[in-house]
Each structure stands twice: as structure tokens, then as C-alpha cells.
Design a protein around this motif. Structure first.
Motif, PDB file in Angstrom:
ATOM      1  N   HIS A 233       4.019  -0.878   3.625  1.00  0.00           N
ATOM      2  CA  HIS A 233       3.445   0.450   3.366  1.00  0.00           C
ATOM      3  C   HIS A 233       4.586   1.377   2.941  1.00  0.00           C
TER       4      HIS A 233
ATOM      5  N   THR B  10       0.854  -1.186   0.000  1.00  0.00           N
ATOM      6  CA  THR B  10       0.000   0.000   0.000  1.00  0.00           C
ATOM      7  C   THR B  10       0.893   1.240   0.000  1.00  0.00           C
TER       8      THR B  10
ATOM      9  N   ASP C 291      -3.776  -0.259   5.064  1.00  0.00           N
ATOM     10  CA  ASP C 291      -4.643   0.715   4.408  1.00  0.00           C
ATOM     11  C   ASP C 291      -5.893  -0.003   3.924  1.00  0.00           C
TER      12      ASP C 291
END
Length: 368
Positions: A237, A57, A278
Motif C-alpha cells: 500500500h 494499492t 484496499d
């Protein structure tokens, strides 16, 4: 993995040693290519053999191979292996280098191979490490190749003991904000100096802040994989910062890194509650890239297996090959003993060459 690293060292990287004196730029490119293709083979073992999935993400970096400094939280000793799966998607395995503790450089096979690939090894003795960072940054600049350098600002992986030490140390600092449960407080001195040195050498475009989280089992060491402790999914992330947007002074850089880690702690707390960084709609999901990477890593696995099989046959069949392997091992042992490793020798040679070039008198311009 260990056998592949040893064969790559002996039969792919070591034959390039004469290029250290003839063309260091090509030596750097060749050894980086060999390491990158080896890492691609490893991603096949991780994803296709062990069945580990990854979810990404944040910022999509698949089309933008910038010169970068990568900062990552250090959850387990194996974080740097799992991140190869992420960087295979970003197509930067060849340009990926890792900051590691100096003890790892002397491991026969993998350690010597990482030296040839110009990984950065630190002694954790500040006076020595400053010189090491300066020399290898100069070497990176001389080679004029895209570079992505991975560093763990926490210094060590997360354990109950390291967590307690980290929180105790941080609580004595004026900038202390809170105790961390999901990561360690970052060490500022090394990161600030590395960022400053790379910025001054003009070999840095971005800082990539990556947070790693594990769904399912969390292997703490290599032996855990052999025992079957394999994560179901590894989550990443990604957040990219342009180097021009980062502060200039050491104090401000330290404050910036601490803010990043506060955000990382909060992000990890949420992750281990929901098993995601996310919402679903913001996940990286490009089936075309996934299909290409699946094909490439399987081809790499097949070719590397054939490479190992061929040279295994040669070792058992020819006395000259046995003698060559012995010489390679002796060569690296001698370099470790008398030159602190092949990478230190190359960096010092390059530093001496650059110093000599600076001392050359500037040619006078002829005037009509």
C-alpha cells in the motif's frame, strides 16, 4: 543471486574504480546502473521462477520518478528484497538505495557491490552515524542524480522478542498510545536527522510511506526460501507525501512519523483479517506496464546468465583472470580494513573535495 552479485562486483563495478578520482558522478551512475540491472534480474527469479505475485494499492507512482525517502514497515528480513518487485514497476531500481546495518557492507560480493552502489550503512552509534549521513548526503548531492532512499524506521524486523522490546520501550515514552501487534514502534532520532539532512541538501521531493503485507507463507530469513517457504502474494500500500507538506521541526516530524505508524498498525490489522489493503477497484492494474516489465526482467535474466557464463569460462581458462579476481578480493578486504569500506572512502574523498572548493577564493569581477 549471490553468484550474480559477486560477478557484477568483480566484472562490472570494480573496473569503474579509477573513475572515483576522474569522474565520481559517472562512477556513481555506472555502479547504480549495474546494481539496478542486477536487481531487475532478481525480480525475474522472484516472480517468474518462484511465482510470487504482487498487488499494489494506493498512489500510482509509475509515471513520477521523484527524489524520495521511502519508509517501510519491517515484517521480515527479506522485505527489502521483495520491494524490488514494486520499484521495478516504478522504474526506480537504478536510483534505489537502502539504509542497512554496517555488518552487511563487509559480506564478500553482495556487501561490496552495495557499497559501490552507494547504499547507506549505519553503525548504530549515533556520533558515527551522524557523520556518515552527512557525508553520504553530500556525495548524493554532488552526483546530481535522482535518488530514492529506503529506510526501515523500526530499526529491525518483527519477531516476538523485538515486538516485546519495542512495546516495553514505547510504553515508557510520553507519546505512547498503544501496543503494536503487526509492526514495531518507529525509532525517531535517525529518521528525523536523515530527513532534515536530505532536505537541507535539497535532494528530496517526497516521502513515500509504503506498507508491506504477506499472503500465504512469510519467510523470515533467506534460508526459508530454500526450504520452500514462499509467499503466494506480496501486497503493497503506497502513500506519497510532498516534502513541502511535512512539518519543519524535529518534534513535529517525530509526531508525524508516529501518526504514520499508528495508521500502519491499523492498516495491517485490517489486512491480516481480509488479506487485502484496499477494495478491488483501487488496485493498481496496468497490463501494459506489467507486460513490459515481464519482458524486461526476462531479458535481464538472460543477459545476466550469459554474463556469468562468459566470465566463468574466462576464470577457468585464463590465469590472468584468476589473478584479477584475487586482486579484486584483496582490494576490497584492504578497503574494509583501512578505510571502513569503499563507500566511506569515496564519501570522505568527496567531502574533502567539496571542502577544498569552498575554501577557494572567489574571483574578483573585472570592471571596465
Amino acid at each position: 543471486m549471490a553468484i550474480g552479485a559477486f560477478f557484477g562486483l568483480v566484472f562490472a563495478q570494480t573496473p569503474a574504480v579509477p573513475l572515483i578520482f576522474l569522474n565520481r558522478r559517472f562512477y556513481f551512475r555506472w555502479c547504480s546502473f549495474a546494481m539496478g540491472y542486477y536487481l531487475l534480474m532478481v525480480t525475474c527469479l522472484l516472480e517468474d521462477l518462484l511465482g510470487i505475485k504482487i498487488i499494489v494499492t494506493g498512489d500510482d507512482l509509475t509515471k513520477d520518478k521523484k527524489r524520495s525517502l521511502i519508509i517501510l514497515n519491517h515484517r521480515t528480513r527479506l522485505d527489502w528484497m521483495f520491494i524490488w518487485m514494486l520499484h521495478s514497476r516504478f522504474k526506480i531500481l537504478e536510483q534505489l538505495k537502502i539504509v542497512l546495518k554496517a555488518e552487511l557492507k563487509r559480506i564478500p560480493g553482495p556487501g561490496w557491490a552495495m557499497q559501490h552502489a552507494a547504499y547507506l550503512f549505519l553503525e548504530r552509534v549515533w556520533e558515527k552515524d551522524q557523520t556518515t549521513i552527512q557525508n553520504i548526503s553530500g556525495y548524493y548531492k554532488s552526483c546530481q542524480q535522482p535518488l530514492s532512499l529506503l529506510i526501515f524506521p523500526e530499526g529491525t524486523n518483527l519477531t516476538s522478542l523485538s515486538q516485546k522490546k519495542s512495546n516495553d520501550y514505547a510504553s515508557k515514552q510520553t507519546s505512547y498510545n498503544q501496543a503494536y501487534n503487526y509492526c514495531l514502534h518507529p525509532r525517531l532520532t535517525g529518521f528525523k536527522y536523515l530527513l532534515k539532512t536530505m532536505r537541507e541538501a535539497d535532494i528530496l521531493d517526497t516521502v513515500d510511506d509504503i506498507t508491506i503485507g504477506y499472503e500465504g507463507n512469510i519467510p523470515e530469513a533467506e534460508i526459508d526460501l530454500l526450504k520452500g517457504s514462499i509467499p503466494k502474494t506480496v501486497h503493497f500500500h503506497v502513500k506519497r507525501y510532498n516534502i513541502k507538506d511535512l512539518p519543519e521541526t524535529d518534534e513535529e516530524i517525530g509526531e508525524w512519523l508516529q501518526v504514520c505508524w499508528e495508521q500502519k498498525e491499523n492498516r495491517l490489522k485490517e489486512f491480516y483479517t481480509n488479506n487485502q489493503f484496499d477494495i478491488q477497484s483501487k488496485r493498481f492494474n496496468n497490463e501494459q506496464i506489467e507486460s513490459k516489465m515481464r519482458f524486461k526482467r526476462r531479458v535481464a535474466f538472460i543477459l545476466w546468465t550469459l554474463f556469468i557464463a562468459f566470465w566463468t569460462f574466462c576464470i577457468f581458462s585464463f590465469i590472468k583472470i584468476k589473478f584479477y579476481v584475487l586482486l579484486v578480493c584483496l582490494f576490497h578486504l584492504i578497503m574494509d580494513t583501512f578505510a571502513n569500506g569503499i563507500i566511506d572512502f569515496v564519501c570522505q574523498l568527496d567531502a574533502n573535495y567539496r571542502h577544498h572548493q569552498l575554501k577557494q577564493p572567489t574571483r574578483a569581477i573585472k570592471q571596465d
